[in-house]
Write an enzyme that holds these catalytic residues in place. Structure first.
Site, mmCIF file in Angstrom:
data_model
loop_
_atom_site.group_PDB
_atom_site.id
_atom_site.type_symbol
_atom_site.label_atom_id
_atom_site.label_comp_id
_atom_site.label_asym_id
_atom_site.label_seq_id
_atom_site.Cartn_x
_atom_site.Cartn_y
_atom_site.Cartn_z
ATOM 1 N N GLU A 1 -24.846 -20.319 -99.356
ATOM 2 C CA GLU A 1 -24.226 -20.729 -100.611
ATOM 3 C C GLU A 1 -24.327 -22.222 -100.921
ATOM 4 O OE1 GLU A 1 -22.809 -18.650 -102.906
ATOM 5 O OE2 GLU A 1 -23.609 -17.047 -101.646
ATOM 6 N N SER B 1 5.942 34.769 -99.992
ATOM 7 C CA SER B 1 6.725 35.285 -98.869
ATOM 8 C C SER B 1 7.229 34.205 -97.928
ATOM 9 C CB SER B 1 5.888 36.302 -98.083
ATOM 10 O OG SER B 1 5.590 37.425 -98.888
#
Length: 734
Positions: free
Chosen positions: A83, A433
């Site tokens: 950079e 159930s």
């Protein structure tokens, strides 16, 4: 010539002076870099599991601040080479880099190279917007120079390495290191450092998970820059540029988790969004291993059911689904099912894209989001081509500590990437159930025993909810005569259960349901699960069964600790005895029969003391299994978000139970092998198999009374022969 020279001199002099005045005026409106002295970057709030292991985080920005001394030199050098090679030489802007970039861009006739220094990038990210304009570049340069005057180079680099966005929601090198490599920045190798340094330029373009070829090329470029700048040797370059990339691919969805979303919603609602940026530590009840296992078994289970029954199912992995979408042959005609991508969503419609075509489809109760891949079915109706978006087959799983109510696992769907909607907490479905244990416990509390006989012949009942008579039916239309309560629950006989409810009345079941957090209604159909519950609610009710009536409120946060060590919140189990332990222990024995002798028989493959109950709703729309050991209780639901049939025979024992078994095959063995405790006032009697009874009621099986003899003779005549055998010994898995 003299006049012309003076004209240009005055023109450019004036232009220069105006520029200086413009820059000075502009600098007055800029924020002061001195604010950075007290700047505390937003840090992720880290989430830990109940063993103190990092589980994930919740954050506005996922960031873990580290001091420069804790960042290895080769990581720093990788970013400097990539950079800003002159970082330690320039005053904030790099004139040489600017000239080089101008020449490069003029030569290529496009913006190929930038010249922003690390300090300029920091200034832009902290104080300015990302707009591309001359005024922003001037402000950026001014701020960079001011920052350089205010702070030493090392501090600027430290701030930059902790602030920069590196993709996948990770801000700073520590967060990125954890996401991509599953380790701290302190442990990064040179090639891994070069990968991170490749990302500031274009985090999406070079995302290692999505674009491995591009990141290798970019990594090697960074390594070549490090070689050129003297940070590595030629031998280092040859070694590291040839190394394959080893990523933690499971971290592609780092931070994408149903439980983390549930936790985030709670803390934001209670404390506000500030908690997401305060670097708090949240210690939860979740078990990291169980949570990961639950995700895998849910994905496996849903795919297995879908493929076995011809239900379209996309991969859980978003990028695999994307590839299938791009690779499919688009042929739009009736009878075709194609993969579409949701391009937009309105109040009641999806705009779905398939190749070059777009289709508007009704949204209904579907829970897809923009960008999701979906199946679209084409059909012909009254001579016209029609289409519909098909729902995904979904599921949910919740696991609780049976003795404390602590949530150990929570999966709210087949795939978070496919749908982040948390069905475990928010989807209300009929339990079928799986509600029956409430009815049988009510009977036990009214003095019945599991050896008592109930007539299972079908009868009609008036249903006030419909205003009509209602006649319950059994699975596959099977009819029964007199059966024991144990058999009726184990075999999940609907007619017997409704007839039992008719005998005992509505009041006690409704009262028990309320104590368990279930809102039962005074209809006969409630015996077959006509109410609606979430998986968390139903699993929590079963926790009270597993804990012999001691119900513990589900909880998921142990404590929240701030950066300075202050405790924001602290929780412990909140339990209350809501059911009598004696009758509840008899119910547990009956639910053991479901596993040993009834509809949940395949769960007996778990070589632990297991009890539970299956559940299936009308037309096979919902499939359930909720089961437990003395230590852990887990509930599984499978179905569509839309209330539509999964297909004939898609019952709880076939659909949900295999997922539960897969989960408990791991979860159950994390705890010691123990039987359910037997409280005082409960005895086991051979009747004809060994059964639990509340003391004083076992006479129904004794030889001392005529009533007992008649009851035993009647049982021996009607009970399935398997019931007459003793319970098999539970053995350890090798």
């Amino acid at each position: 010539m003299r006049k012309l020279f003076l004209f240009f001199l005055s023109f450019f002099g004036t232009l220069f002076l105006l520029s200086v005045v413009f820059v000075i005026l502009m600098s007055f409106n800029l924020p002061s870099p001195k604010a950075l002295k007290d700047w505390k970057p937003p840090q992720a709030t880290v989430v830990y599991d109940y063993k103190g292991r990092p589980f994930g985080d919740i954050a506005i920005q996922r960031r873990y601040y580290v001091q420069l001394k804790d960042i290895p030199p080769h990581v720093r050098y990788a970013f400097i080479s990539a950079e800003d090679k002159n970082f330690y030489k320039h005053p904030g802007i790099d004139p040489i880099a600017i000239i080089r970039a101008i020449i490069k861009n003029i030569y290529t006739r496009e913006i190929k190279q930038g010249a922003s220094t690390i300090t300029q990038q920091l200034a832009r990210n902290l104080f300015l917007t990302p707009e591309k304009s001359l005024s922003r570049k001037i402000k950026e340069a001014i701020l960079a120079i001011k920052i350089e005057r205010e702070f030493p180079k090392d501090k600027i680099l430290e701030l930059y390495l902790n602030y920069i966005y590196l993709g996948q929601g990770a801000y700073g090198v520590e967060a990125a290191s954890r996401v991509y490599f599953g380790k701290s920045v302190r442990e990064l190798t040179v090639d891994e450092a070069a990968i991170l340094a490749s990302l500031p330029k274009a985090p999406t373009k070079y995302n290692p998970f999505r674009n491995p070829e591009r990141i290798i090329e970019r990594r090697n470029y960074v390594l070549s820059r490090m070689l050129e700048d003297g940070y590595i040797t030629q031998e280092d370059f040859q070694e590291y540029s040839q190394k394959p990339i080893k990523l933690r691919h499971e971290n592609r969805y780092y931070g994408m988790d149903y439980f983390l979303d549930y936790l985030k919603e709670y803390v934001v609602e209670k404390y506000g969004e500030a908690i997401l940026a305060g670097g708090y530590a949240i210690y939860t009840t979740i078990d990291r291993d169980l949570q990961e296992h639950a995700k895998k078994v849910m994905e496996r289970g849903i795919l297995r059911v879908a493929r076995a029954n011809g239900i379209p199912a996309l991969p859980a992995d978003y990028y695999e689904a994307e590839k299938m979408y791009k690779d499919q042959k688009v042929e739009i005609k009736p009878g075709k099912v194609l993969i579409g991508k949701i391009k937009d969503i309105s109040a009641d419609e999806y705009l779905v894209e398939i190749g070059q075509e777009e289709f508007r489809a009704k949204k209904g109760e579907l829970n897809f989001e923009k960008g999701d891949y979906v199946f679209v079915r084409f059909y012909r109706e009254k001579g016209e081509l029609k289409w519909e978006v098909l729902p995904d087959l979904q599921g949910a799983l919740v696991a609780l500590d049976a003795r404390t109510g602590a949530i150990r696992a929570m999966v709210g769907g087949y795939s978070y990437m496919r749908s982040p909607f948390n069905r475990a907490v928010y989807s209300k479905r009929q339990p079928g159930s799986a509600i029956k244990p409430v009815i049988y416990l009510s009977a036990l509390m009214k003095g019945y025993t599991q050896a008592n006989i109930i007539d299972a012949s079908p009868r009609s009942f008036y249903d006030p909810s419909t205003g009509k008579d209602w006649t319950p039916r059994n699975y596959e239309g099977i009819e029964y005569g007199p059966v024991s309560l144990r058999t009726a629950l184990a075999k999940s006989i609907n007619t017997a259960t409704v007839n039992l409810l008719a005998e005992i009345g509505f009041d006690l079941p409704i009262e028990i349901g309320k104590s368990l957090g279930l809102d039962l209604k005074p209809y006969y159909s409630m015996a077959l699960g006509s109410i609606e519950v979430t998986p968390l609610e139903l699993t929590s009710a079963y926790q009270a069964f597993a804990n012999l009536g001691l119900k513990c409120k589900p909880y998921f946060i142990v404590k929240i600790v701030s950066l300075d060590g202050g405790v924001l919140e602290e929780n412990s189990p909140q339990c209350e005895q809501v059911l009598p332990p004696q009758e509840t222990r008899v119910l547990v024995d009956m639910l053991r029969a479901v596993v040993l002798e009834g509809t949940g028989a395949s769960a007996s493959s778990i070589q632990r003391f297991v009890a539970g109950k299956t559940g299936t709703t009308n037309d096979y729309m919902d499939a359930w299994f909720v089961g437990f050991t003395p230590h852990i209780v887990a509930g599984v639901w499978v179905g569509f978000d839309l209330k539509r049939s999964m297909g004939k025979g898609m019952a709880g024992s076939r659909v949900a139970l295999p997922v539960w078994i897969d989960f408990m095959s791991f979860a159950a063995y994390m705890y010691p092998k123990e039987d359910f405790p037997t409280p005082e006032g409960v005895v086991f009697v051979e009747c004809p198999t060994y059964m639990a009874f509340v003391s004083g009621t076992e006479g129904v099986c004794g030889s001392g009374s005529q009533e007992g003899k008649e009851q035993k003779d009647e049982l021996e005549g009607i009970v399935d022969p398997k019931f007459l055998q003793e319970q098999p010994e539970v053995k350890e898995v090798p």
